[in-house]
Design an enzyme around this catalytic site. Structure first.
Site, short mmCIF file in Angstrom:
data_model
loop_
_atom_site.label_atom_id
_atom_site.label_comp_id
_atom_site.label_asym_id
_atom_site.label_seq_id
_atom_site.Cartn_x
_atom_site.Cartn_y
_atom_site.Cartn_z
N PHE A 55 -2.23 16.23 4.16
CA PHE A 55 -2.57 15.23 3.04
C PHE A 55 -1.10 15.44 2.03
O PHE A 55 -0.77 16.45 2.11
CB PHE A 55 -3.63 15.99 2.26
CG PHE A 55 -4.16 15.16 0.92
CD1 PHE A 55 -5.25 14.29 1.19
CD2 PHE A 55 -3.64 15.46 -0.42
CE1 PHE A 55 -5.59 13.37 0.07
CE2 PHE A 55 -4.11 14.62 -1.30
CZ PHE A 55 -5.04 13.53 -0.98
N ARG A 111 1.75 12.38 -8.73
CA ARG A 111 2.19 11.24 -8.79
C ARG A 111 3.70 11.04 -8.94
O ARG A 111 4.36 10.20 -8.54
CB ARG A 111 1.52 10.10 -9.62
CG ARG A 111 0.01 10.12 -9.08
CD ARG A 111 -0.71 8.72 -9.70
NE ARG A 111 -2.08 8.75 -9.62
CZ ARG A 111 -2.65 8.31 -8.55
NH1 ARG A 111 -2.10 8.01 -7.82
NH2 ARG A 111 -4.12 8.24 -8.65
N ASP A 150 -4.48 5.44 5.83
CA ASP A 150 -4.97 6.56 6.38
C ASP A 150 -6.23 6.07 7.57
O ASP A 150 -6.13 5.88 8.68
CB ASP A 150 -5.64 7.33 5.43
CG ASP A 150 -6.33 9.08 5.72
OD1 ASP A 150 -5.67 9.14 6.91
OD2 ASP A 150 -6.88 9.50 5.20
N GLU A 181 0.75 -1.11 0.05
CA GLU A 181 -0.08 0.14 0.20
C GLU A 181 0.81 1.13 0.08
O GLU A 181 1.97 1.11 0.49
CB GLU A 181 -0.77 0.08 1.10
CG GLU A 181 -2.15 -0.45 1.14
CD GLU A 181 -3.08 0.62 0.47
OE1 GLU A 181 -2.84 1.34 -0.32
OE2 GLU A 181 -4.53 0.47 0.53
N ASP A 182 0.44 2.26 -0.55
CA ASP A 182 1.10 3.50 -0.57
C ASP A 182 0.88 4.19 0.81
O ASP A 182 1.72 4.77 1.50
CB ASP A 182 0.43 4.75 -1.95
CG ASP A 182 -0.78 4.63 -1.56
OD1 ASP A 182 -1.67 4.07 -0.72
OD2 ASP A 182 -1.40 5.42 -2.24
P1 IMP Z 1 -7.80 4.60 3.84
O1 IMP Z 1 -8.79 3.66 3.29
O2 IMP Z 1 -8.49 5.83 4.37
O3 IMP Z 1 -7.01 4.05 4.69
O4 IMP Z 1 -7.22 5.23 2.53
C1 IMP Z 1 -6.34 4.58 1.66
C2 IMP Z 1 -6.19 5.41 0.26
O5 IMP Z 1 -6.60 6.91 0.45
C3 IMP Z 1 -4.57 5.51 -0.02
O6 IMP Z 1 -4.45 4.08 -0.52
C4 IMP Z 1 -4.62 6.54 -0.88
O7 IMP Z 1 -4.94 6.21 -2.26
C5 IMP Z 1 -5.72 7.48 -0.37
N1 IMP Z 1 -5.01 8.48 0.72
C6 IMP Z 1 -5.14 8.45 2.03
N2 IMP Z 1 -4.35 9.59 2.41
C7 IMP Z 1 -3.95 10.34 1.60
C8 IMP Z 1 -2.96 11.36 1.33
O8 IMP Z 1 -2.41 12.10 2.20
N3 IMP Z 1 -2.65 11.72 -0.01
C9 IMP Z 1 -2.99 10.77 -1.07
N4 IMP Z 1 -3.78 9.92 -0.86
C10 IMP Z 1 -4.09 9.43 0.32
#
Ligand code: IMP
Length: 189
Positions: free
Chosen positions: A161, A174, A112, A108-109
């Protein structure tokens, strides 16, 4: 269109402050790869990248991992073009390979709220891999809504963010070689 000056600085209306430099990323990713290589020594490893954000990280990581690595991708959407999580996760692209009986590392990148990861782990676990672990480049624990544990992570970051190194804001940034904080993003058009 994104344009860069010689130092990689942006010439758009958005302000981006470097949070993790290119050198810091490279050093940490080599360390993570060494750990993964040790843990998967003599095992065939399937790295599953979560599109789109993880493709840059995965490409760098796998080049330093010294086991037999295959790659596949899953696509999800959770954010749309906004910086706020909708809480909704949808699979936009499924795996091409079966994970049954395989050693799977989900790449995963950023984690959050944890909702995407939770959903993907539940989905993959149902397909009965031999093992299932998670490697995330960035961990943003401040906004976590569900409990998930990360087997490997690159950096814990504050509640901001971030963009770059695969991560986007409305599909921009990106390609930046570093991770930066997007300050006061311009309203989306
Ligand atoms: P989660 O489901 O809230 O954990 O979010 C996961 C996805 O939201 C990540 O794989 C990202 O694609 C996107 N995301 C969450 N935070 C950020 C951020 O700070 N910048 C860019 N993308 C984010």
């Amino acid at each position: 269109m994104r344009t860069e000056g010689q130092g990689g600085e942006l010439m758009t209306g958005d302000e981006i402050k470097v949070l993790i430099s290119k050198d810091e990323l490279e050093k940490r990713i080599k360390d993570l790869a060494a750990e993964i290589s040790r843990d998967y020594a003599k095992k065939d490893l399937l790295m599953v990248g979560v599109l789109k954000g993880s493709f840059v990280f995965l490409a760098d990581l796998m080049r330093y991992v010294d086991s037999n690595v295959s790659v596949d991708f899953m696509g999800t959407v959770s954010y749309g073009a906004s910086t706020k999580s909708s809480g909704e996760v949808r699979i936009t692209k499924d795996l091409e390979e079966s994970v049954a009986g395989r050693h799977v590392l989900l790449v995963e990148d950023i984690v959050d709220t944890g909702l995407t990861l939770r959903y993907l782990l539940d989905t993959l676990r149902n397909r009965q891999p031999a093992s299932l672990k998670v490697c995330a480049l960035l961990d943003k624990p401040a906004r976590r809504r569900v409990r998930v544990s990360l087997d490997y992570y690159g950096f814990i970051i504050p509640n901001a963010f971030v963009v770059g190194y695969g991560l986007d804001y409305a599909e921009k940034y990106r390609g930046l070689p570093y991770v930066g904080v997007l300050e006061n993003p311009e309203p989306e058009k």
